[in-house]
Design a protein around this motif. Structure first.
Motif, PDB file in Angstrom:
ATOM      1  N   SER A  95       0.859  -1.185   0.000  1.00 59.79           N
ATOM      2  CA  SER A  95       0.000   0.000   0.000  1.00 59.79           C
ATOM      3  C   SER A  95       0.893   1.231   0.000  1.00 59.79           C
ATOM      4  O   SER A  95       1.857   1.297   0.770  1.00 59.79           O
ATOM      5  CB  SER A  95      -0.907   0.023   1.231  1.00 59.79           C
ATOM      6  OG  SER A  95      -1.888  -0.985   1.165  1.00 59.79           O
ATOM      7  N   GLN A  96       0.555   2.204  -0.835  1.00 56.82           N
ATOM      8  CA  GLN A  96       1.395   3.380  -1.019  1.00 56.82           C
ATOM      9  C   GLN A  96       0.549   4.648  -1.021  1.00 56.82           C
ATOM     10  O   GLN A  96      -0.681   4.602  -0.968  1.00 56.82           O
ATOM     11  CB  GLN A  96       2.175   3.259  -2.327  1.00 56.82           C
ATOM     12  CG  GLN A  96       3.138   2.086  -2.392  1.00 56.82           C
ATOM     13  CD  GLN A  96       4.358   2.225  -1.505  1.00 56.82           C
ATOM     14  OE1 GLN A  96       4.859   1.255  -0.951  1.00 56.82           O
ATOM     15  NE2 GLN A  96       4.862   3.438  -1.364  1.00 56.82           N
ATOM     16  N   ARG A  97       1.252   5.759  -1.134  1.00 57.90           N
ATOM     17  CA  ARG A  97       0.602   7.070  -1.129  1.00 57.90           C
ATOM     18  C   ARG A  97      -0.220   7.279  -2.393  1.00 57.90           C
ATOM     19  O   ARG A  97       0.147   6.823  -3.482  1.00 57.90           O
ATOM     20  CB  ARG A  97       1.673   8.156  -1.031  1.00 57.90           C
ATOM     21  CG  ARG A  97       1.130   9.548  -0.792  1.00 57.90           C
ATOM     22  CD  ARG A  97       2.246  10.580  -0.880  1.00 57.90           C
ATOM     23  NE  ARG A  97       2.635  10.840  -2.257  1.00 57.90           N
ATOM     24  CZ  ARG A  97       3.635  11.624  -2.616  1.00 57.90           C
ATOM     25  NH1 ARG A  97       4.382  12.206  -1.695  1.00 57.90           N
ATOM     26  NH2 ARG A  97       3.920  11.830  -3.887  1.00 57.90           N
ATOM     27  N   ALA A  98      -1.310   7.993  -2.248  1.00 56.42           N
ATOM     28  CA  ALA A  98      -2.086   8.400  -3.416  1.00 56.42           C
ATOM     29  C   ALA A  98      -1.237   9.275  -4.327  1.00 56.42           C
ATOM     30  O   ALA A  98      -0.404  10.055  -3.859  1.00 56.42           O
ATOM     31  CB  ALA A  98      -3.320   9.173  -2.968  1.00 56.42           C
ATOM     32  N   ASP A 145       4.994   7.670  -3.459  1.00 54.93           N
ATOM     33  CA  ASP A 145       3.953   7.824  -4.470  1.00 54.93           C
ATOM     34  C   ASP A 145       3.845   6.563  -5.324  1.00 54.93           C
ATOM     35  O   ASP A 145       4.828   6.088  -5.883  1.00 54.93           O
ATOM     36  CB  ASP A 145       4.271   9.032  -5.351  1.00 54.93           C
ATOM     37  CG  ASP A 145       3.116   9.410  -6.252  1.00 54.93           C
ATOM     38  OD1 ASP A 145       2.818   8.638  -7.178  1.00 54.93           O
ATOM     39  OD2 ASP A 145       2.513  10.473  -6.031  1.00 54.93           O
ATOM     40  N   SER A 146       2.627   6.053  -5.446  1.00 53.24           N
ATOM     41  CA  SER A 146       2.420   4.779  -6.137  1.00 53.24           C
ATOM     42  C   SER A 146       2.843   4.826  -7.604  1.00 53.24           C
ATOM     43  O   SER A 146       3.436   3.867  -8.114  1.00 53.24           O
ATOM     44  CB  SER A 146       0.953   4.358  -6.031  1.00 53.24           C
ATOM     45  OG  SER A 146       0.104   5.366  -6.554  1.00 53.24           O
ATOM     46  N   ILE A 159      -3.652   1.786  -2.846  1.00 55.77           N
ATOM     47  CA  ILE A 159      -3.507   3.219  -2.597  1.00 55.77           C
ATOM     48  C   ILE A 159      -4.373   3.600  -1.407  1.00 55.77           C
ATOM     49  O   ILE A 159      -5.570   3.296  -1.371  1.00 55.77           O
ATOM     50  CB  ILE A 159      -3.943   4.040  -3.827  1.00 55.77           C
ATOM     51  CG1 ILE A 159      -2.904   3.942  -4.934  1.00 55.77           C
ATOM     52  CG2 ILE A 159      -4.158   5.495  -3.453  1.00 55.77           C
ATOM     53  CD1 ILE A 159      -3.316   4.666  -6.190  1.00 55.77           C
ATOM     54  N   VAL A 184      -4.459   7.455 -11.665  1.00 55.43           N
ATOM     55  CA  VAL A 184      -4.068   6.059 -11.889  1.00 55.43           C
ATOM     56  C   VAL A 184      -4.577   5.574 -13.236  1.00 55.43           C
ATOM     57  O   VAL A 184      -3.850   4.943 -14.015  1.00 55.43           O
ATOM     58  CB  VAL A 184      -4.601   5.163 -10.754  1.00 55.43           C
ATOM     59  CG1 VAL A 184      -4.281   3.694 -11.038  1.00 55.43           C
ATOM     60  CG2 VAL A 184      -4.004   5.575  -9.414  1.00 55.43           C
ATOM     61  N   TYR A 240      -4.194  -2.250  -9.590  1.00 55.79           N
ATOM     62  CA  TYR A 240      -4.326  -1.378  -8.427  1.00 55.79           C
ATOM     63  C   TYR A 240      -5.542  -1.766  -7.588  1.00 55.79           C
ATOM     64  O   TYR A 240      -6.551  -2.266  -8.097  1.00 55.79           O
ATOM     65  CB  TYR A 240      -4.456   0.082  -8.852  1.00 55.79           C
ATOM     66  CG  TYR A 240      -3.131   0.771  -9.065  1.00 55.79           C
ATOM     67  CD1 TYR A 240      -2.641   1.677  -8.137  1.00 55.79           C
ATOM     68  CD2 TYR A 240      -2.360   0.521 -10.194  1.00 55.79           C
ATOM     69  CE1 TYR A 240      -1.429   2.332  -8.324  1.00 55.79           C
ATOM     70  CE2 TYR A 240      -1.148   1.150 -10.396  1.00 55.79           C
ATOM     71  CZ  TYR A 240      -0.687   2.053  -9.453  1.00 55.79           C
ATOM     72  OH  TYR A 240       0.525   2.680  -9.646  1.00 55.79           O
TER      73      TYR A 240
END
Length: 887
Positions: free
Chosen positions: A64-67, A77-78, A95, A146, A156
């Motif tokens: 899980s990563q930053r939007a 950041d993804s 995200i 995205v 995603y």
């Protein structure tokens, strides 16, 4: 064999050690290996942070990563990290949409209303209502980014709500239930709307994301979303506390029962945050979590307690492995297997022996991973089918111990070996001494192979710092359950502190087997700044131990976030006293000497510390597999361009190593090696037979990824890596102050009393933030020719941006490398946080030069590069591969 074991075990065991029994039944399979338990939250910082070798070796499948363009954290950041994530093993990138907000809790903990108008092309806003819920506009902007900018949008997962029960907008379920459910429907519809306008089909959405298992909330959400037709695609909650090691399986069973009672088909589960500070980087803790999540076949992500980009404290330095990383790697090695029934002494118990068993019948390889106890372990193997394993098996037991978050952990060594052990009725038992309750073990079982199975021949030993003779220092117990798990663990649950007097010292009496060169490693913690100790041998000052800084931004991490320092020392055969001291002269302490000491490790490096990676430990792809033909039993069979085997080679220091591949061919063939994605010279062999091909290549400190291929076919026996310091003369090192400087780039001095590890006491800073602010290296000598090189940059980066309740907001600075007057990069890399501006680490940038005269320029046109202490330019390969026929 008994004698060999005695010389390589890292500590002597108590005479009356208790024994725990772990039973593994390979005849009782429990499903396909999922491999999702090593997911991470913000495990990725920026491009190449962590390095691709660390990511691929750890076999990360979910994160899980930053939007995109979010402001909660400065990195992670993804969209920026997706290429590295998906390169080999990544399957689902999630995200946290709310991370678009800069504050924690999000929006001050209050659900936003309609007070803003967002510009959907830029994500900026004005403080003016527009009739649309503010968060719905954020959701649309993030989803659109995205959909329009990702190369893998279908991979995603959108998580619209994170910990809504814990202070993020909906904590009071009795009064906010209806609002949450309505908001779920609105957000779900908006995400699907964006996806549909891009022709992407159904967008995957996960939730609710509660801080823990919440039965009532979960029931209401499932019932509502079932009726509305917008069920989560992944059901999410967190398992964070110490006691969750005992309660998780009950939570999971309750969830599945809830689904069944509501007529909801089973939904995949992701425990998107698990574990406490005390669990990260600790092999014997991680395996307890892994076993639960693998048993229940869910994905799970280590919690983000510190900073982005180090797999949640499971890597060391920019490119190295700590003990936790090797646990990740071992777990990923099980891909393609079937898991089997494991019976621990006590299931669902906190801080206890737990394990994972798996069988790969295609490769005829069985594996057990276990840890969590301080007692010796009797491993009872059952169900070893004679159709798969025959009547005799080879067994290798490897050990990985706690080295702290930033402490380098070498390739786990074989500490127990059985060569051709008889299997009676499918059963075999062996007892393995346990180093420490925080250690973990890998047991690999195969049919009898055509290679000798022995314990590791390289001599090594260790001692807990508290077990040495202490003067003017104090041993402190580090209770693993203190503070609810908000602490970092010490090997043996004890470390040594108050090491701040001129007379402070720790004396270790140790006997070495021969005259030669030894690596002395100290596991300890420097409190946010570099420091020094003196190493005395038999009362004589021999060398300085130089420490880099460790994380110390709060009381939880200071003196507890442990790293390592390594020095080389010559010793004669026999008994010596190695003394770590705070002072060289007995009257003045060395700069920064108030450092906690956890453990000392001594390793014989006289012969280059040859480290073998046998075929039974490699990863196989595209149809490559272990083969069991007579004469090459247990060799890896690789044929055709689609097939390969991967090895993850550890280097305890940057420099040249001899990579020796032993293999067999049935006729004329080829061997093709790739190191870090760069092809090494192709080796052609004229006829069949057994051979050893050796390539002298440059490896970087930490983990290096080697891929093996053959178009015509080889059967690989092993890869052995041996340090070749004689090759280091082919590399050229230039001090930062000697680099040609342009624009704002300038030399700076470090305080000589600060304990810094800056080479020569100087560095160059203010590089970048403009294309004219760079340093350059004129072409000469060992790097005048075009070709592939490693550019090793010794750097410091302690930049922070913004603030957070507990996450250090680190910034990964970038170096862009160009050649001559060209503007097209010939290499680039991001450089992770080093904790202090006078604390220097090293990061290797692969570069490909196309001219023989163009100077090598280091800069960054858009932002500051890290401060640079020195650089080394090293040809990737020196000389030509050598191939010899072997018996």
């Amino acid at each position: 064999m008994t004698a060999l074991v005695a010389t390589t075990l890292t500590v002597a065991q108590p005479a009356m050690a208790e024994t725990d029994v772990l039973t593994v039944d390979f005849a009782a399979t429990t499903g396909a290996f999922r491999g999702g338990a090593t997911g991470t939250l913000y495990g990725f910082g920026d491009i190449g942070v962590p390095t691709s070798a660390l990511v691929n070796g750890a076999h990360i499948t979910n994160s899980s990563q930053r939007a995109p363009f979010g402001t909660q954290h400065p990195s992670g950041d993804s969209l920026r990290i997706e290429d590295g994530f998906f390169a080999k093993h990544g399957t689902e990138l999630a995200i946290y949409i709310q991370d678009y907000y800069p504050d924690w809790p999000y929006n001050g903990g209050q659900r936003p209303g309609d007070t803003r108008t967002y510009n959907q092309s830029t994500g900026t806003f004005t403080n003016q209502a527009n009739g649309v819920w503010d968060y719905l506009e954020v959701v649309e902007f993030v989803t659109e980014a995205v959909a329009s900018q990702s190369d893998r949008p279908e991979s995603y997962l959108f998580i619209p709500f994170n910990e809504p029960d814990g202070g993020n907008w909906y904590p009071n379920w009795s009064t906010q239930r209806d609002q949450f459910l309505a908001d779920w429907t609105a957000v779900h519809a908006k995400i699907q709307q964006v996806w549909q306008r891009h022709g992407l089909g159904h967008a995957r959405i996960g939730g609710p994301g509660d801080t823990g298992w919440r039965a009532t909330r979960s029931a209401d959400i499932l019932r509502y979303t079932r009726d509305k037709g917008n069920l989560p695609d992944v059901f999410i909650w967190h398992e964070l506390g110490i006691n969750n090691l005992a309660t998780y399986r009950t939570h999971f069973a309750d969830y599945r029962a809830l689904e069944q009672s509501l007529g909801v088909p089973p939904i995949p589960v992701n425990i998107t945050e698990y574990g406490m500070l005390r669990d990260m980087g600790v092999p014997g803790q991680l395996v307890q979590w892994f076993s639960m999540f693998e048993d229940t076949k869910v994905d799970a992500q280590t919690a983000y307690w510190n900073y982005a980009g180090n797999l949640s404290d499971n890597t060391a330095r920019p490119g190295g492995a700590n003990g936790g990383w090797w646990m990740f790697k071992w777990y990923g090695d099980l891909a393609g297997s079937q898991t089997v029934k494991v019976t621990p002494p006590q299931p669902n118990a906190v801080d206890s022996l737990q394990g994972i068993g798996a069988i790969d019948t295609a490769n005829r390889r069985a594996t057990v991973l276990y840890g969590g106890t301080g007692d010796d372990v009797q491993v009872d193997l059952r169900g070893l089918s004679s159709a798969v394993f025959g009547t005799a098996v080879d067994v290798e037991v490897r050990e990985v111990t706690l080295t702290g978050a930033e402490g380098l952990a070498g390739t786990p060594r074989v500490v127990r070996a059985l060569d051709g052990a008889a299997v009676n009725g499918g059963n075999l038992s062996l007892t393995v001494p346990t180093y420490d309750r925080y250690a973990a073990y890998q047991v690999v079982v195969t049919p009898a192979q055509d290679r000798a199975i022995t314990v590791d021949p390289v001599w090594t030993t260790s001692v807990e710092a508290e077990a040495t003779q202490l003067t003017a220092a104090t041993a402190y117990n580090q209770d693993p359950q203190a503070g609810g798990g908000w602490k970092f663990l010490a090997s043996g649950s004890t470390d040594v502190g108050s090491f701040n007097q001129p007379t402070s010292k720790a004396d270790w009496t140790v006997t070495v087997p021969r005259t030669g060169t030894y690596r002395f490693q100290v596991i300890g913690s420097a409190p946010g700044k570099p420091g020094r100790h003196a190493l005395f041998v038999d009362g004589s000052n021999r060398t300085t131990i130089q420490y880099t800084g460790d994380l110390a931004l709060n009381a939880t991490s200071k003196w507890q976030y442990r790293g390592s320092a390594e020095v080389s020392v010559s010793l004669t055969a026999g008994t010596h006293v190695l003394s770590v001291r705070a002072s060289q002269n007995g009257t003045q302490v060395l700069p920064g000497s108030d450092i906690t000491l956890d453990k000392f490790v001594l390793t014989d490096t006289t012969d280059g510390e040859p480290t073998a990676y046998p075929a039974s430990t490699l990863r196989y792809y595209g149809g490559a597999a272990l083969g069991w033909q007579s004469g090459t039993r247990g060799f890896g069979s690789i044929t055709g361009q689609a097939q390969r085997a991967d090895a993850y080679l550890n280097a305890m220091e940057t420099g040249y190593y001899d990579l020796a591949v032993e293999y067999n061919t049935t006729g004329a063939s080829d061997l093709r090696l790739s190191l870090g994605g760069r092809a090494l010279p192709v080796v052609q062999v004229p006829n069949g037979g057994n051979r050893r091909t050796t390539v002298r290549a440059h490896l970087t400190e930490g983990i290096n990824e080697l891929e093996l291929r053959s178009n015509l076919g080889v059967r690989v026996k092993s890869v052995t890596v041996t340090r070749a310091p004689g090759g280091d003369a082919s590399a050229s090192t230039i001090e930062g102050e000697a680099l040609t400087r342009n624009g704002s780039a300038a030399v700076a001095n470090v305080d000589p009393n600060a304990g810094s590890n800056a080479s020569g006491g100087q560095y160059v800073g203010w590089v970048g933030k403009g294309s004219n602010n760079y340093v350059s290296i004129p072409r000469s000598g060992g790097f005048a020719a075009p070709g592939s090189y490693d550019l090793v940059v010794h750097y410091a980066n302690a930049e922070l941006a913004g603030s957070h309740d507990y996450n250090p907001q680190v910034v990964d600075r970038q170096v862009v490398v160009t050649e001559g007057t060209g503007t097209t990069p010939v290499g680039s890399a991001f450089f992770r946080y080093t904790y202090a501006w006078n604390s220097f680490w090293q990061r290797t940038v692969p570069i490909t030069l196309t001219t023989s005269t163009g100077a090598i320029r280091l800069g960054n046109p858009t932002a500051y590069a890290p401060d640079i202490d020195k650089v080394t330019v090293a040809p990737l390969v020196i000389g030509s591969p050598t191939t010899v026929q072997i018996g």
